[in-house]
Design an enzyme around this catalytic site. Structure first.
Site, PDB file in Angstrom:
ATOM      1  CG  HIS A 170      29.999  -8.621   6.548  1.00  0.00           C
ATOM      2  ND1 HIS A 170      28.901  -9.429   6.340  1.00  0.00           N
ATOM      3  CD2 HIS A 170      30.408  -8.877   7.819  1.00  0.00           C
ATOM      4  CE1 HIS A 170      28.677 -10.141   7.436  1.00  0.00           C
ATOM      5  NE2 HIS A 170      29.567  -9.821   8.344  1.00  0.00           N
ATOM      6  NE  ARG A 176      32.476 -14.132   7.582  1.00  0.00           N
ATOM      7  CZ  ARG A 176      32.372 -13.411   8.696  1.00  0.00           C
ATOM      8  NH1 ARG A 176      33.139 -13.684   9.734  1.00  0.00           N
ATOM      9  NH2 ARG A 176      31.511 -12.436   8.767  1.00  0.00           N
ATOM     10  CE  LYS A 182      39.806 -36.824   3.725  1.00  0.00           C
ATOM     11  NZ  LYS A 182      38.666 -37.682   3.345  1.00  0.00           N
ATOM     12  NE  ARG A 216      29.612 -10.365  16.747  1.00  0.00           N
ATOM     13  CZ  ARG A 216      30.031 -10.335  17.997  1.00  0.00           C
ATOM     14  NH1 ARG A 216      29.246  -9.955  18.942  1.00  0.00           N
ATOM     15  NH2 ARG A 216      31.266 -10.675  18.292  1.00  0.00           N
ATOM     16  CB  THR A 217      28.388 -13.527  10.378  1.00  0.00           C
ATOM     17  OG1 THR A 217      28.912 -12.243  10.686  1.00  0.00           O
ATOM     18  CG2 THR A 217      27.719 -13.477   9.043  1.00  0.00           C
TER      19      THR A 217
END
Lengths: 304, 176
Positions: free
Chosen positions: A133, A105, A83, A55-56
């Protein structure tokens, strides 16, 4: 507006209301045939998602495209992060591309805050660990305002895995700033250690849900549970699941919200999730408008 | 230094005249609608629509248009300007749209308004009505209906005050 949206904590009531008002203008845009405006033409946005998200991420991407920005989606598994490149080096590379916004995020709390000190563009927090959030809280406030008119004085019940929920944290900060009465309903193991004084807590959902105008169910976050917080999912549903019977005890006009993704049959029953009191899909639609408002307003800072 | 260029009476006369001109030029009010540009144009569009209703006996649709998201200076202006509501609760496709604004200056807001309208629908025609044309155009744009041409210096400031905002109707020129 400031340069970065790190959390609701950093915003005052006036700034929050400004975002919500601007979002309603963007919602109008989304209802047209041509759902795009040239406002941020020529700007570049990098979406850096270190944690899974449906969703986000899609909501941000759509919001960015509808504002005419150029979007770079950074996918962790195929990048140099595997890496061993450090977060700061990754972000500095993005900066060299001339990114005007970094939407991030990360599974660790505080990552956006640290990055914001090194990045010239705007840092937008799309969820950091168990901290905040902010865009979810803003879109929830927008949805409540849209359905209920006024947030001040509403009884809002937040139910479930509160301790692991950045959504609950941001929502609590946001809704308190806007004058709502908040209650937490959860087993003792899922309540945070420090709860603001204004908040009433209930271990019993049937008591806690009484006269609630807004009910927010939270996802049980299994990925953040390193020990047994409750005996079984069946028992959890029995004691804390949002069912039609329990919903009846709330105000008859109460709305049901969930930030998604839902665990049907654990924190919420399908009957409730798909009922006409549910505004879960409105939350998704409003998310685009609110994120457009955030990108528009935070991109206009003085030192950017 | 301030000077009043138009008073309430002058503005009333202008609204009246432009209403007649709009009806005459369009040979009636069929397929006609008014769209006021936020913020000054909104009140003027409403006044024009009332005047047109007085003359013709029936009303025409009125909308409001916010051009903020279409401005060409959005990334120069810091902080980003406030986004106001666009409310056009009717279909403008194949309609004759009269855009209404208070002051015509560089023409850049009108350019933005044209782009904004095109994203909302495809009018058969767009016309422009302004209360004051102060010159200094930077784009090839002219108005179809002008309340008053006022020659100005670039540094001067034209203020349109309207009673809908709780002020006395007047147009003022300020030299800085």
């Amino acid at each position: 507006m400031k340069k970065d949206l790190l959390g609701i904590k950093q915003l005052n009531e006036e700034e929050i209301l400004n975002i919500l008002t601007t979002a309603s203008s963007f919602k109008d845009v989304l209802q047209r045939d041509i759902k795009k405006v040239p406002a941020l033409r020529g700007k570049t946005v990098v979406n850096l998602f270190f944690e899974p998200s449906t969703r986000t991420r899609t909501s941000f991407e759509l919001a960015e495209k509808r504002l005419s920005t150029d979007v770079l989606n950074f996918s962790i598994p195929t990048s140099s992060v595997v890496k061993g490149e450090s977060l700061l080096d990754t972000v500095k590379t993005m900066q060299s591309y001339g990114a005007d916004y970094i939407v991030i995020r990360h599974q660790c709390s505080g990552v956006p805050h640290r990055l914001s000190r090194f990045v010239k563009g705007s840092v937008i927090n799309a969820g950091d660990g168990i901290n905040e959030h902010p865009t979810q809280a803003l879109l929830d406030a927008f949805t409540i305002k849209e359905k209920k008119g006024e947030i001040k004085g509403l009884n809002i019940a937040i139910i479930g895995d509160i301790v692991h929920s950045r959504v609950a944290r941001s929502n609590t900060l946001c809704l308190l700033k806007l004058g709502a009465n908040i209650r937490y309903i959860a087993p003792a193991t899922l309540l945070p250690n420090y709860i603001p004084q204004e908040i009433k807590t209930f271990y019993n959902i049937d008591e806690g849900i009484k006269d609630a105008d807004v009910i927010m169910a939270l996802r049980v976050q299994k990925e953040r549970m390193d020990k047994a917080f409750f005996p079984s999912e069946r028992e959890y549903f029995k004691l804390y699941g949002l069912t039609p019977d329990r919903l009846q005890k709330a105000d008859s006009q109460a709305i049901v919200m969930h930030p998604g993704p839902m665990n049907r049959g654990i924190e919420i029953s399908s009957d409730v999730a798909d009922s006409n009191q549910s505004v879960i899909l409105d939350q998704v639609t409003n998310g685009i408008a609110v994120r457009m408002a955030v990108l528009y307003l935070f991109g206009g800072n003085d030192n950017g | 230094m301030q000077k009043e260029l138009l008073n309430k009476k002058d503005i009333d006369r202008i609204i009246s005249r432009i209403a007649h001109e709009i009806i005459e030029k369009n040979k009636g009010i069929d397929d006609l609608c008014l769209v006021g540009i936020q913020r000054g144009g909104v009140h003027l569009a409403k006044r024009l629509s009332e005047k047109i209703k007085d003359i013709e006996g029936s009303s025409i649709p009125v909308g409001t248009l916010d051009i903020t998201l279409y401005r060409d200076d959005i990334n120069i202006k810091k902080p980003h300007p406030i986004v106001r509501r666009t409310e056009i609760p009717f279909d403008i496709t194949d309609k004759k749209v009269v855009l209404v604004d208070d002051v015509l200056f560089t023409g850049r807001s009108i350019r933005a308004a044209l782009d904004a309208l095109m994203d909302i629908g495809r009018p058969s025609q767009i016309q422009l009505a302004v209360l004051v044309d102060r010159g200094h155009r930077e784009l090839p744009i002219r108005a179809d209906y002008v309340g008053k041409n006022i020659p100005t210096a670039r540094a001067e400031n034209i203020e349109v005050l309207l009673q809908e905002d709780g002020l006395k109707d007047s147009v003022i020129i300020e030299s800085r």
